[in-house]
Design a protein around this motif. Structure first.
Motif, short mmCIF file in Angstrom:
data_model
loop_
_atom_site.label_atom_id
_atom_site.label_comp_id
_atom_site.label_asym_id
_atom_site.label_seq_id
_atom_site.Cartn_x
_atom_site.Cartn_y
_atom_site.Cartn_z
N THR A 1 0.83 -1.20 0.00
CA THR A 1 0.00 0.00 0.00
C THR A 1 0.87 1.25 0.00
O THR A 1 0.60 2.22 -0.73
CB THR A 1 -0.94 0.01 1.22
N TYR B 1 2.49 1.74 -3.40
CA TYR B 1 1.54 2.31 -4.35
C TYR B 1 1.36 3.81 -4.10
O TYR B 1 1.36 4.62 -5.02
CB TYR B 1 0.18 1.60 -4.24
N GLU B 2 1.21 4.19 -2.83
CA GLU B 2 1.03 5.61 -2.49
C GLU B 2 2.24 6.44 -2.90
O GLU B 2 2.11 7.52 -3.48
CB GLU B 2 0.77 5.77 -0.99
N LEU B 3 3.43 5.94 -2.60
CA LEU B 3 4.65 6.65 -2.99
C LEU B 3 4.73 6.78 -4.51
O LEU B 3 5.09 7.84 -5.03
CB LEU B 3 5.88 5.95 -2.45
N SER B 4 4.41 5.72 -5.20
CA SER B 4 4.49 5.70 -6.66
C SER B 4 3.49 6.68 -7.29
O SER B 4 3.82 7.40 -8.23
CB SER B 4 4.23 4.30 -7.18
N GLN B 5 2.28 6.71 -6.77
CA GLN B 5 1.23 7.52 -7.38
C GLN B 5 1.20 8.97 -6.91
O GLN B 5 0.96 9.87 -7.69
CB GLN B 5 -0.14 6.88 -7.11
N ARG B 6 1.44 9.19 -5.62
CA ARG B 6 1.28 10.54 -5.06
C ARG B 6 2.58 11.30 -4.86
O ARG B 6 2.58 12.52 -4.87
CB ARG B 6 0.55 10.46 -3.72
N TYR B 7 3.68 10.58 -4.63
CA TYR B 7 4.90 11.26 -4.22
C TYR B 7 6.09 11.08 -5.16
O TYR B 7 7.17 11.54 -4.88
CB TYR B 7 5.31 10.79 -2.81
N ARG B 8 5.89 10.43 -6.28
CA ARG B 8 6.99 10.17 -7.22
C ARG B 8 7.72 11.46 -7.63
O ARG B 8 8.94 11.54 -7.57
CB ARG B 8 6.48 9.45 -8.46
N THR C 1 7.69 14.44 -6.17
CA THR C 1 8.30 15.06 -5.00
C THR C 1 9.61 14.37 -4.63
O THR C 1 10.62 15.03 -4.36
CB THR C 1 7.33 15.03 -3.80
#
Length: 97
Positions: A60, A63-70, A72
């Motif tokens: 999870t 996925y969050e890092l990949s989608q929301r924070y890549r 940044t």
């Protein structure tokens, strides 16, 4: 062995040292780049081809890092290591220890 061999070997050695220094700096500054909560669950790995592979211990979070924070993460890594070091970032689920 030709006359350029010592020069080529010297250049390759210097390039290798640069990558080692960048990897060391990346590991040292990782908590600043990702923040303490995310960095505790991840581990960076810089490949010679310019790929930053971020190993994450939870799917999870990966996925969050990949989608929301890549973007940044990429900008922060570029600020620490330079703009030409990382070409792409991939997030992988696996052991971080």
């Amino acid at each position: 062995m030709g006359p350029l061999t010592p020069i080529i070997n010297s250049v390759l050695e210097e390039l290798g040292q640069g990558v080692k220094e960048k990897r060391s700096l990346l590991h040292t500054t990782w908590p600043k780049i990702l923040g303490p909560s995310f960095s505790a669950h991840s581990r960076p790995s810089l490949r010679e081809d310019g790929t930053l592979c971020v190993w994450v211990d939870d799917s999870t979070l990966a996925y969050e890092l990949s989608q929301r924070y890549r973007v940044t993460v990429l900008k922060r890594v570029e600020a620490m290591l330079g703009e030409d070091v990382v070409k792409r970032i991939v997030f992988r689920v696996g052991s971080i220890h």
